[in-house]
Design a protein around this motif. Structure first.
Motif, short mmCIF file in Angstrom:
data_model
loop_
_atom_site.label_atom_id
_atom_site.label_comp_id
_atom_site.label_asym_id
_atom_site.label_seq_id
_atom_site.Cartn_x
_atom_site.Cartn_y
_atom_site.Cartn_z
N LEU A 119 -5.95 -7.21 -46.84
CA LEU A 119 -7.32 -6.71 -46.71
C LEU A 119 -7.35 -5.19 -46.75
CD1 LEU A 119 -8.64 -9.14 -43.96
CD2 LEU A 119 -9.28 -9.10 -46.38
N VAL A 120 -6.33 -4.55 -46.18
CA VAL A 120 -6.25 -3.09 -46.25
C VAL A 120 -6.14 -2.64 -47.71
CG1 VAL A 120 -4.81 -1.10 -45.68
CG2 VAL A 120 -5.32 -2.80 -43.93
N THR A 123 -9.50 -2.83 -49.29
CA THR A 123 -10.59 -2.05 -48.66
C THR A 123 -11.27 -1.09 -49.63
OG1 THR A 123 -9.54 -2.25 -46.49
CG2 THR A 123 -11.17 -0.51 -46.75
N ARG A 152 -14.06 7.37 -51.17
CA ARG A 152 -13.33 6.22 -50.66
C ARG A 152 -12.00 6.60 -50.02
NH1 ARG A 152 -15.46 4.52 -55.47
NH2 ARG A 152 -13.51 4.73 -56.64
N SER A 156 -12.11 4.56 -46.68
CA SER A 156 -11.29 3.34 -46.65
C SER A 156 -10.37 3.25 -45.44
CB SER A 156 -10.48 3.23 -47.95
OG SER A 156 -11.34 3.12 -49.06
N VAL A 159 -12.54 2.17 -42.42
CA VAL A 159 -12.96 0.77 -42.54
C VAL A 159 -11.78 -0.18 -42.34
CG1 VAL A 159 -13.95 -0.94 -44.12
CG2 VAL A 159 -14.90 1.37 -44.04
N ALA A 160 -10.61 0.20 -42.85
CA ALA A 160 -9.42 -0.64 -42.68
C ALA A 160 -9.03 -0.76 -41.21
CB ALA A 160 -8.27 -0.07 -43.50
N LEU A 163 -11.52 -3.07 -39.64
CA LEU A 163 -11.28 -4.41 -40.15
C LEU A 163 -10.07 -5.06 -39.47
CD1 LEU A 163 -11.44 -5.37 -43.88
CD2 LEU A 163 -9.46 -6.05 -42.54
N GLY A 457 -16.66 -2.85 -41.64
CA GLY A 457 -15.38 -3.25 -41.04
C GLY A 457 -15.50 -4.46 -40.13
N THR A 460 -16.44 -7.77 -42.26
CA THR A 460 -15.29 -8.24 -43.04
C THR A 460 -14.17 -8.75 -42.12
OG1 THR A 460 -15.84 -6.55 -44.69
CG2 THR A 460 -13.70 -7.64 -44.88
#
Length: 539
Positions: A119-120, A123, A152, A156, A159-160, A163, A457, A460
């Motif tokens: 998932l990372v 992202t 990004r 990113s 968000v990672a 997440l 985040g 997801t």
């Protein structure tokens, strides 16, 4: 870490009041040292990434205030998708490895780790796809989504982090909730919730008379139900393994009983307590000198067989007249024998407990404390317990602590990323101010950046954590011979069966998805610096 240890100490202390839920407070040194080392390594790697990006930036573009366009690696999404599929598959094989719990848990942890890594890697693609939805968003969220998609490389990692935290929380939350539901649904040999019980196995009759007097003095007018555990005649102080048990006629069926034993002497008040209602037929049989079995497999031809260990290795089988009665919930013992059968059946009994039916009185915390102190003062072997399983649940407290920790991680990641985004977007905010945008509009843009990062985040992460959580819960609660259910289909028999249970804490997960982005937006919006900055002029 010191703050976390202090919070944990306070949480354990408060959770154990008035009824102990967690064990004694303990600080595991080596695991905490490993966590600290991992956090240090993660921080260094997180600081290395922007430093490498800054070192690769064009000097002329930076001095001119231009931003390089972010170019995604073509193979990264494919690699991330492969890792996601591999992680889910690894979690799926946990159901086939429950014969070895340690291996199954290792496979689950490895699968979740691979899933998070995939998932990372995905992202940046998720951020870019989410940024394309800005056409349907209000102006502040539209600008925040556009900024996140254009930058990004900065968005990113934040968000990672959100997440990963939410994926782990969701997996653990589903597993803990399912285990708690399994314990509540499949519990056996548990007293009725609210039951107060003074228990001791090796007190003589004079000591029990003192316990009864203390309870009657503390709770005047409250009826006490006496429980006498059956043993062989002439046996003085039988240990737990030498109590009488009901012989079942079924082949391969299992049964369980608690501290009171499998066969007890008692009267109509104890029968009413176990059944939870009046049963005229069972009460009449008890009054006529017949035993009442709460397991239909324990009665055949109007007779029940009792297995009674003697002083040595000998085993005595005693046959008594009996009837079967159905209890609506798992009973705390298998059979109730009237005291009149003692002399005729070479059985005797010893008082082991005094019960207070919750239908008559539910002890308050203060009454439990006072009565428990008086009972313990009479003998160190006697103890007072109150069944409060439905009121205090360990998994609820654990989920609350995990949700608090995950929420803090989400907010920290969102606030830090939003602060960096606001600093980079300062020229855009100044331009908006120059064309007449109000301070509230600029503040809403900054708040929307925090909501976008936290919202993407958390949503997801919850969706990603559900599959491994459901698979783990299905495997753990469906272990063969690991769950039990009160078998109404066999009248009154207790059976051990495989009963997978999956309980998703929807309220907790929905609250995290909805509340955390709002809190992140509130924090970033309140503390955002949106004042007009005068441009510098070279002369």
């Amino acid at each position: 870490m010191p703050v976390g240890i202090g919070v944990a100490a306070v949480t354990v202390y408060r959770a154990n009041q008035p009824v102990p839920v967690y064990g004694p407070f303990d600080v595991p040194g080596w695991p905490l040292a490993g966590v600290a080392a991992l956090a240090l390594a993660s921080g260094l790697l997180a600081a290395l990434t922007p430093a490498v990006q800054a070192g690769r930036a064009e000097v002329a573009a930076v001095l001119a205030g231009r931003r390089d366009r972010v170019r995604d690696r073509a193979g990264l999404p494919v690699f991330g998708l492969v890792l996601v599929v591999a992680g889910v598959a690894c979690c799926g094989i946990v159901t086939r490895l429950m014969g070895s719990p340690s291996v199954a848990m290792l496979a689950l942890v490895f699968g979740v780790l691979v899933l998070v890594l995939g998932l990372v890697a995905l992202t940046p693609l998720l951020v870019r796809v989410a940024g394309r939805t800005r056409a349907w968003l209000p102006l502040p969220l539209r600008l925040a989504a556009r900024d996140a998609a254009r930058n990004r490389g900065r968005t990113s990692p934040a968000v990672a982090a959100v997440l990963a935290a939410m994926t782990g929380l969701t997996t653990i939350a589903v597993l803990l909730s399912s285990q708690g539901a399994d314990r509540r649904v499949n519990s056996i040999s548990v007293n009725v919730p609210g039951t107060a019980m003074a228990f001791a196995e090796d007190l003589d009759e004079d000591q029990w008379a003192g316990v009864r007097s203390a309870m009657e003095a503390e709770l005047p007018g409250v009826p006490l139900i006496e429980v006498r555990t059956v043993r062989a005649a002439g046996d003085v102080l039988p240990p737990l393994e030498r109590r009488a048990s009901l012989v079942r006629s079924c082949d391969g069926c299992s049964h369980s009983f608690g501290r009171l034993g499998d066969v007890v002497f008692g009267g109509p008040d104890l029968l009413r307590y176990v059944l939870g209602r009046d049963d005229p037929a069972a009460a009449a049989a008890l009054a006529a000198g017949k035993a009442v079995s709460f397991d239909a497999n324990g009665v055949r031809g109007g007779r029940a067989r009792l297995s009674v260990p003697g002083m040595g290795e000998e085993l005595t089988r005693v046959t008594v007249p009996a009837v079967a009665a159905h209890a609506d919930r798992p009973p705390p013992f298998g059979a109730l024998v009237p005291a009149g059968l003692a002399d005729a059946s070479r059985l005797t009994a010893r008082t082991t407990a005094l019960l207070i039916d919750p239908a008559m009185l539910r002890l308050s915390a203060e009454q439990e404390r006072r009565l428990g102190a008086r009972v313990s003062a009479l003998s160190g072997q006697a103890q007072l317990t109150v069944e409060r399983g439905s009121q205090v649940r360990e998994e609820d407290l654990t989920l609350a602590v995990l949700a608090l920790v995950a929420g803090l991680l989400v907010l920290v990641a969102a606030v830090v990323a939003t602060a960096l985004a606001a600093a980079d977007a300062r020229p855009d905010l100044d331009t908006m101010a120059a064309v007449g945008a109000s301070p509230w509009t600029r503040r809403l843009i900054v708040a929307s950046q925090g909501a976008f990062i936290a919202g993407l985040g958390t949503l997801t992460g919850v969706l990603a954590g559900l599959p491994p959580g459901v698979l783990a819960a299905w495997a753990v609660t469906g272990i063969p011979q690991g769950g039990s259910t009160y078998g109404a289909d066999t009248s009154t028999a207790l059976e051990f069966v495989s009963t997978p249970i999956v309980a998703v804490p929807w309220a907790l997960l929905a609250g995290m998805v909805l509340v955390l982005p709002l809190v992140a937006a509130l924090i970033t919006g309140v503390f955002a610096r949106t004042g007009i900055r005068l441009g510098r002029r070279l002369t």
